[in-house]
Design a protein around this motif. Structure first.
Motif, mmCIF file in Angstrom:
data_model
loop_
_atom_site.group_PDB
_atom_site.id
_atom_site.type_symbol
_atom_site.label_atom_id
_atom_site.label_comp_id
_atom_site.label_asym_id
_atom_site.label_seq_id
_atom_site.Cartn_x
_atom_site.Cartn_y
_atom_site.Cartn_z
ATOM 1 N N LEU A 1 0.835 -1.191 0.000
ATOM 2 C CA LEU A 1 0.000 0.000 0.000
ATOM 3 C C LEU A 1 0.874 1.247 0.000
ATOM 4 C CD1 LEU A 1 -2.844 1.339 0.382
ATOM 5 C CD2 LEU A 1 -2.379 1.248 2.848
ATOM 6 N N ASP A 2 0.573 2.159 -0.910
ATOM 7 C CA ASP A 2 1.278 3.438 -0.954
ATOM 8 C C ASP A 2 0.301 4.494 -1.438
ATOM 9 O OD1 ASP A 2 3.228 5.342 -0.791
ATOM 10 O OD2 ASP A 2 4.283 4.755 -2.622
ATOM 11 N N VAL A 3 -0.027 5.422 -0.572
ATOM 12 C CA VAL A 3 -0.935 6.512 -0.906
ATOM 13 C C VAL A 3 -0.178 7.808 -0.656
ATOM 14 C CG1 VAL A 3 -3.146 7.622 -0.420
ATOM 15 C CG2 VAL A 3 -2.934 5.124 -0.252
ATOM 16 N N ARG A 4 -0.094 8.636 -1.702
ATOM 17 C CA ARG A 4 0.709 9.861 -1.615
ATOM 18 C C ARG A 4 -0.141 11.077 -1.973
ATOM 19 N NH1 ARG A 4 2.698 6.032 -4.358
ATOM 20 N NH2 ARG A 4 2.291 7.028 -6.378
ATOM 21 N N GLU A 5 0.003 12.097 -1.180
ATOM 22 C CA GLU A 5 -0.623 13.389 -1.464
ATOM 23 C C GLU A 5 0.499 14.372 -1.739
ATOM 24 O OE1 GLU A 5 -3.130 16.218 -2.410
ATOM 25 O OE2 GLU A 5 -3.916 14.265 -1.774
ATOM 26 N N ASN A 6 0.508 14.940 -2.951
ATOM 27 C CA ASN A 6 1.597 15.841 -3.358
ATOM 28 C C ASN A 6 2.971 15.191 -3.185
ATOM 29 O OD1 ASN A 6 -0.021 18.006 -4.167
ATOM 30 N ND2 ASN A 6 -0.196 18.756 -2.069
ATOM 31 N N GLY A 7 3.031 13.894 -3.460
ATOM 32 C CA GLY A 7 4.289 13.170 -3.383
ATOM 33 C C GLY A 7 4.694 12.729 -1.995
ATOM 34 N N VAL A 8 3.897 13.041 -0.989
ATOM 35 C CA VAL A 8 4.211 12.695 0.399
ATOM 36 C C VAL A 8 3.314 11.540 0.835
ATOM 37 C CG1 VAL A 8 4.341 13.527 2.773
ATOM 38 C CG2 VAL A 8 4.846 15.084 0.866
ATOM 39 N N SER A 9 3.902 10.490 1.385
ATOM 40 C CA SER A 9 3.129 9.337 1.817
ATOM 41 C C SER A 9 2.218 9.697 2.985
ATOM 42 C CB SER A 9 4.052 8.189 2.226
ATOM 43 O OG SER A 9 3.289 7.098 2.728
ATOM 44 N N VAL A 10 0.975 9.213 2.908
ATOM 45 C CA VAL A 10 0.033 9.417 4.011
ATOM 46 C C VAL A 10 -0.402 8.072 4.590
ATOM 47 C CG1 VAL A 10 -0.785 11.601 3.069
ATOM 48 C CG2 VAL A 10 -1.981 9.489 2.464
ATOM 49 N N ALA A 11 0.314 7.006 4.275
ATOM 50 C CA ALA A 11 -0.038 5.673 4.776
ATOM 51 C C ALA A 11 0.468 5.509 6.203
ATOM 52 C CB ALA A 11 0.545 4.596 3.878
ATOM 53 N N PRO A 12 -0.424 5.231 7.141
ATOM 54 C CA PRO A 12 0.013 5.048 8.529
ATOM 55 C C PRO A 12 0.646 3.674 8.719
ATOM 56 C CG PRO A 12 -2.335 4.661 8.366
ATOM 57 C CD PRO A 12 -1.881 5.092 6.993
ATOM 58 N N THR A 13 1.389 3.515 9.789
ATOM 59 C CA THR A 13 1.992 2.220 10.088
ATOM 60 C C THR A 13 1.097 1.367 10.986
ATOM 61 O OG1 THR A 13 3.182 3.206 11.946
ATOM 62 C CG2 THR A 13 4.337 3.090 9.833
ATOM 63 N N ALA A 14 0.244 1.989 11.779
ATOM 64 C CA ALA A 14 -0.647 1.239 12.664
ATOM 65 C C ALA A 14 -1.618 0.400 11.830
ATOM 66 C CB ALA A 14 -1.411 2.192 13.566
ATOM 67 N N PRO A 15 -1.837 -0.871 12.202
ATOM 68 C CA PRO A 15 -2.601 -1.786 11.345
ATOM 69 C C PRO A 15 -4.023 -1.331 11.016
ATOM 70 C CG PRO A 15 -1.420 -3.018 13.039
ATOM 71 C CD PRO A 15 -1.272 -1.568 13.385
ATOM 72 N N LYS A 16 -4.799 -0.913 11.999
ATOM 73 C CA LYS A 16 -6.203 -0.626 11.719
ATOM 74 C C LYS A 16 -6.404 0.670 10.915
ATOM 75 C CE LYS A 16 -8.510 -3.553 15.101
ATOM 76 N NZ LYS A 16 -8.976 -4.485 14.055
ATOM 77 N N PRO A 17 -5.727 1.776 11.253
ATOM 78 C CA PRO A 17 -5.837 2.931 10.358
ATOM 79 C C PRO A 17 -5.357 2.606 8.940
ATOM 80 C CG PRO A 17 -4.917 3.599 12.464
ATOM 81 C CD PRO A 17 -4.961 2.102 12.476
ATOM 82 N N ARG A 18 -4.377 1.723 8.826
ATOM 83 C CA ARG A 18 -3.893 1.304 7.509
ATOM 84 C C ARG A 18 -4.978 0.535 6.751
ATOM 85 N NH1 ARG A 18 1.289 1.467 5.736
ATOM 86 N NH2 ARG A 18 1.900 0.053 4.053
#
Length: 301
Positions: free
Chosen positions: A9-26
């Motif tokens: 999983l890789d989600v980027r806003e303006n080239g900056v990753s917004v993917a959290p590391t915590a399992p459930k928010p991910r």
């Protein structure tokens, strides 16, 4: 926003990753990302997170995860939209969008709507959508008998995959279902790309790939038919017949089935054909969607 789910999983806003590391928010982000620009109901998110046994605080906890995601999005927006220092203080992450700058806020990206949430891609890229576009071009090329175009577009679609969908995400019921759907789409595209390559006479090039695929998908008749054709055209008729025997054994042991009539016809055609049988010329596109049936005629030439 750029979204990749066909692998890690890789989600980027303006080239900056917004993917959290915590399992459930991910998990929440992954489900919103695969349905980008569409509302994901709260009930679906709760089912994904707690598999039918949600705690009493489920909705409140989900709201907390959404707030955490918005914090990451807001930070990415703040980092990605400041081309030069400003003398006047700008709006903070997650603040209203009435500053006159026209910049999106975190609430504009992860939107709360009646009944659910929506992740607004804002015209960014999505590997799932690009896969669907390229695969569609490939299928239409197959229908038109353009095997070069089919192989090229389907190959490009498959190149978007870097692993299993949501490879590094803890999956619940909803994401597991999406992963199965995507895997089936990938397998269909792979089947047709190999068929296009066989129509182009690339039987030796696909042999190693088919060796792996027939071991992984032990009861998939189309892949075994293609493997038999590739082996036969490479002068390995005995191995092609062995591939049929292995498939028949697997189907009988695991499913109580015999190979389909078209696989039996293919086996008979290979059995009766001379080892030096020449590769077939490209056939009509409709035959390309039935690799076993087309092979019955080509293998026996």
């Amino acid at each position: 926003m750029d979204i990749d789910v066909l692998g890690a999983l890789d989600v980027r806003e303006n080239g900056v990753s917004v993917a959290p590391t915590a399992p459930k928010p991910r998990q929440v982000l992954a489900l919103l990302a695969v349905h980008a620009d569409r509302v994901v109901p709260v009930a679906s998110l709760i089912e994904e997170l707690w598999s039918g046994r949600p705690p009493r605080s489920a909705r409140t906890t989900l709201q907390t995860y959404v707030l955490q995601l918005r914090e990451l999005i807001g930070a990415a927006l703040a980092r990605g939209t400041d081309p030069a220092p400003s003398t006047a203080p700008g709006p903070g992450p997650g603040s209203g969008s009435g500053s006159g700058s026209g910049r999106r806020t975190a609430k504009d990206v992860l939107v709360t709507l009646p009944g659910g949430y929506l992740l607004a891609a804002g015209g960014g890229t999505s590997d799932v959508r690009e896969f669907g576009r390229l695969a569609g071009l490939g299928y239409r090329a197959m229908d038109a008998g353009d095997f070069q175009g089919a192989s090229r577009n389907l190959g490009a679609a498959l190149d978007l995959w870097s692993g299993s969908a949501f490879a590094d995400v803890q999956t619940g019921a909803q994401l597991a279902m999406e992963a199965r759907r995507l895997d089936e789409s990938r397998l269909c595209a792979l089947d047709q790309r190999i068929e296009a390559d066989l129509q182009l006479g690339r039987h030796r090039e696909v042999l190693a790939e088919l060796t792996v695929l027939t071991s992984r998908y032990r009861s998939h008749e189309n892949l075994h038919a293609q493997f038999m054709i590739a082996l036969h055209r490479s002068g390995r008729r005995g191995e092609a017949l062995n591939a049929y025997t292995h498939l028949r054994t697997t189907l009988g042991r695991d499913l109580g089935l015999e190979p389909s009539p078209r696989l039996r016809r293919l086996q008979h055609a290979i059995l009766m054909a001379a080892p030096e049988t020449a590769p077939a010329r490209p056939r009509a596109a409709r035959a390309a969607h039935q690799p076993g049936a087309a092979a019955v005629q080509t293998a026996g030439r």
